[in-house]
Scaffold this active site. Structure first.
Site, short mmCIF file in Angstrom:
data_model
loop_
_atom_site.label_atom_id
_atom_site.label_comp_id
_atom_site.label_asym_id
_atom_site.label_seq_id
_atom_site.Cartn_x
_atom_site.Cartn_y
_atom_site.Cartn_z
N ASP A 113 0.85 -1.18 0.00
CA ASP A 113 0.00 0.00 0.00
C ASP A 113 0.89 1.24 0.00
OD1 ASP A 113 -2.44 1.31 0.09
OD2 ASP A 113 -2.51 1.35 2.28
N PHE A 115 1.26 5.68 -0.55
CA PHE A 115 0.83 6.89 0.18
C PHE A 115 1.13 8.04 -0.78
CE2 PHE A 115 2.15 9.67 4.04
CZ PHE A 115 0.87 9.83 4.52
N HIS A 120 -3.48 14.07 0.29
CA HIS A 120 -3.82 13.20 1.42
C HIS A 120 -2.74 13.26 2.49
CE1 HIS A 120 -5.05 9.73 3.76
NE2 HIS A 120 -3.90 9.12 3.51
N ARG A 129 -0.11 16.39 13.14
CA ARG A 129 1.12 17.08 13.54
C ARG A 129 1.02 18.55 13.18
NH1 ARG A 129 3.04 13.02 10.30
NH2 ARG A 129 3.82 14.57 8.84
N GLU A 185 -10.63 4.00 3.03
CA GLU A 185 -9.70 4.79 2.21
C GLU A 185 -9.92 4.38 0.76
OE1 GLU A 185 -5.60 4.48 3.54
OE2 GLU A 185 -5.93 6.02 5.07
N GLU A 187 -8.90 3.89 -2.83
CA GLU A 187 -7.61 3.71 -3.50
C GLU A 187 -7.79 3.03 -4.86
OE1 GLU A 187 -4.51 2.11 -1.08
OE2 GLU A 187 -5.19 3.14 0.74
N ASP A 219 -9.09 0.38 1.47
CA ASP A 219 -8.15 0.09 2.55
C ASP A 219 -8.83 0.49 3.87
OD1 ASP A 219 -5.92 -0.15 4.20
OD2 ASP A 219 -5.10 1.79 3.59
N ARG A 223 -8.78 4.05 12.78
CA ARG A 223 -7.87 5.17 13.07
C ARG A 223 -7.35 5.16 14.50
NH1 ARG A 223 -6.31 6.20 8.10
NH2 ARG A 223 -8.03 6.85 6.74
N GLN A 226 -4.74 2.37 14.73
CA GLN A 226 -3.58 2.77 13.94
C GLN A 226 -2.73 3.81 14.67
OE1 GLN A 226 -4.76 4.40 10.13
NE2 GLN A 226 -2.66 4.83 9.51
N LYS A 239 -5.01 -1.78 10.12
CA LYS A 239 -5.27 -1.95 8.68
C LYS A 239 -5.50 -3.41 8.30
CE LYS A 239 -3.83 2.25 7.03
NZ LYS A 239 -4.57 3.10 6.06
N THR A 243 -9.19 -5.65 3.64
CA THR A 243 -9.03 -4.78 2.48
C THR A 243 -9.99 -5.32 1.43
OG1 THR A 243 -6.69 -4.45 2.99
CG2 THR A 243 -7.39 -3.92 0.74
N THR A 331 -4.65 6.52 -0.32
CA THR A 331 -5.87 7.31 -0.44
C THR A 331 -5.76 8.35 -1.55
OG1 THR A 331 -6.17 7.05 1.92
CG2 THR A 331 -7.47 8.76 0.86
N GLU A 345 -10.07 12.67 6.67
CA GLU A 345 -9.91 14.01 6.07
C GLU A 345 -11.24 14.76 5.99
OE1 GLU A 345 -7.15 14.14 2.47
OE2 GLU A 345 -7.42 12.00 2.74
#
Lengths: 395, 395
Positions: A113, A115, A120, A129, A185, A187, A219, A223, A226, A239, A243, A331, A345
């Protein structure tokens, strides 16, 4: 359901330009085998052509034949649909989708997978963050990715069971229970149809020799699990529970007209991430609906890294690719509020719930919710080709 | 090589108490099949017993028979070795190891790598994050793990090719080239022999029903690639180029006498990580040699998390285990300087090279270096049982 060949071959999303492959089992109980979707029917390819590899119960046997066979088979199907003398055979081997059981399309070898959407990655960073740079220093140098669990990739329709696990609680003590932040997610997946030699990277220009086709991938992500587990080795139980993939793998050949140059990549990536042609993506208009409410509409052409760059990076270290490998984009999110590819998001980690048409709100998915992914490729000739849907209910 | 049954069944590390399973191909070119190692010979089990599942070219077919069959087969082998009337059959079906080709013992379904040694985790943290707490807040709440690449798990003897990839260079720009920090990680692996129902965790007390056996694992690691890529989704190309396993899977039953209580776990872990008996590890004396120099001797009983806790955590979210899954412990390190399980720890990330007997020094592995892992289980009856070696040359 009447079988109108001319209509089916017309401008249907799953007409003659698409012809995705899958595994079906007829209602007579005979064994599962390889079929091609045509509109609301599936063509029994072993019945039409008789090649032994078409009688298998996964696409791996077809994929292992190599690109020459992929191309020939697609040509033979199209010829059968276009020439009147084959019409009897086509009609005899067509089953209405409503009358068949669709199975897992291929045996997943390794599942990786990525990113690869900058939007995203940046959105997630801003949520978790705030005040730090949105992208890690490595992000624009390589397509960040990780291995997922191949054994829990299931076909569309299999319910997703809410996972249990650990999450952070007050005072830094772990809490154990069902996830309270179950997310999708959206994808796009790429299915590898060729095994590469041990120790030899797949170059970026070999993409078409290795990738058999494209599918939609969900996916599923817990959260809260994770967030607690992810340092320092990345996502695991948050995760690995499920899937979902569509029943249909759209041949790469059907999507040639959907190739589009990606946006500029700065800094210029390492040599192994540069090919003979500039990085290209696919113009895939995607949509997610929850309980019948369309909630987001990203487009896959907005990714930063290209599918060929993902495959080249996955194998740069000499890791072999194998028939049945699945790699997914990560994503797919765009720049607009209605182009975000996951609830994390969309709802700002649950802080801004969405409202459904029946007045209910959703921060994350609730038991009984049905999520449906759909997509279509926009071809340069103005027509469209469908991607098989991904559908699952939270159980 | 003379075949002396009494000697072979005696106090050899691979005597009658061990009987590990593997895949061998005789020198006559007949097809690869399942064998059991006895000393410096391999017993052709399909020749001795005839069951169809013993003719397969991977252990998956035997494993899929379930725990009852695992137990019966081991009993039948032992009976054949102990009773004079079976001696002719044993002799007829014994091949000298020197005369056979040993293959990949099982088809790896999913490969999961844990991080279950507190000493290793703390040592790594001290090197990379000096001045911060050595363990992440989650570390003592759950066995941290991640998925590795199943398709690049190779049997002992396959050379490990130095991977190329990206690493950090001066000024924060990525460099691309061969890894300059190729390392081994000494690990113990657990081979799953049963598929669990979708969505249903394997409880900690079901460990013996699910785990078929134990092997040695080398988790080859390119430290420079790993350091650059690892945030935020964990290790990828720095690990996925190669994982080596021994040819032999030692049945769990052979290691019952090696079970030992682990040290105290504080805080007390979540309920799903607690079973009917306190967490137990295995008394496995391990050794790594480079070019004939024994450089470290960790013991597996010094791990923090138990194998049963790893399996329970891997499936707590409903992820199914499958026949052929491999989960490895993570680097096995003890408290002493001669008990560190990788060069990263031993040489302090290359800053304190070791000196080999020929006067050469090693910060990390160089081309042509041969690494050999060996191990033996110390049973409570005072005898010992061997683990199959892992051996690979850097190419």
């Amino acid at each position: 359901m009447p079988f109108d060949l001319d209509k089916l071959c017309g401008d249907d999303l799953f007409g003659i330009q698409c012809l995705p492959y899958g595994i079906f089992q007829p209602s007579d109980g005979s064994k599962a085998r390889i079929g091609a979707r045509l509109g609301d029917h599936v063509l029994d390819l072993s019945g039409m052509f008789g090649d032994a590899y078409l009688s298998a119960s996964s696409l791996n046997s077809l994929m292992a034949q190599g690109r020459g066979t992929w191309s020939q088979l697609r040509g033979r199907i199209i010829e059968s649909l276009e020439r009147p003398r084959f019409r009897d055979s086509v009609v005899r081997n067509a089953h209405a989708l409503n009358d068949v059981h669709l199975g897992m399309p291929f045996d997943v070898a390794d599942y990786v997978d990525f990113f690869a959407s900058e939007h995203h990655a940046a959105n997630v960073a801003r949520l978790f963050r705030p005040g730090t740079p949105p992208l890690h220093p490595n992000w624009k140098s390589l397509p960040v990715g990780y291995h997922g669990r191949a054994g829990t990739v299931y076909p569309s329709g299999v319910p997703v069971k809410r996972p249990w696990g650990q999450s952070a609680s007050e005072g830094g003590v772990a809490a154990y229970g069902p996830s309270g932040k179950l997310d999708f997610e959206l994808e796009v997946g790429f299915v590898v149809g060729r095994t590469s030699p041990i120790g030899q990277p797949v170059t970026i220009d070999e993409f078409d020799d290795y990738v058999f086709g494209v599918n939609l991938v969900c996916d599923w992500s817990a959260r809260d699990l994770q967030a607690w587990e992810t340092f320092p080795l990345g996502p695991f139980t948050g995760k690995s529970f499920c899937t979902s993939i569509s029943h249909w793998v759209v041949p790469l050949a059907a999507l040639e007209g959907a190739r589009r140059p990606l946006g500029p990549q700065n800094p210029i990536p390492s040599s192994y991430l540069r090919g003979e042609v500039p990085p290209w993506g696919l113009d895939l208009a995607l949509e997610v609906a929850i309980n019948g409410n369309a909630i987001t509409k990203p487009n896959f052409r907005d990714m930063y890294w290209s599918p060929a760059q993902m495959l080249a990076h996955m194998t740069v270290n000499g890791a072999r690719a194998r028939v049945g490998d699945l790699f997914a984009s990560g994503t797919v999110s765009g720049t607009q509020e209605d182009q975000l590819g996951c609830l994390l998001e969309i709802t700002k980690n649950g802080n801004e719930p969405i409202t459904l048409s029946n007045g209910e709100t959703r921060a994350y998915l609730e038991d009984g919710d049905e999520t449906i992914f759909t997509g279509r490729a926009l071809l340069s000739n103005g027509s469209m080709v469908g991607l098989g849907e991904v559908r699952a209910i939270v159980a």
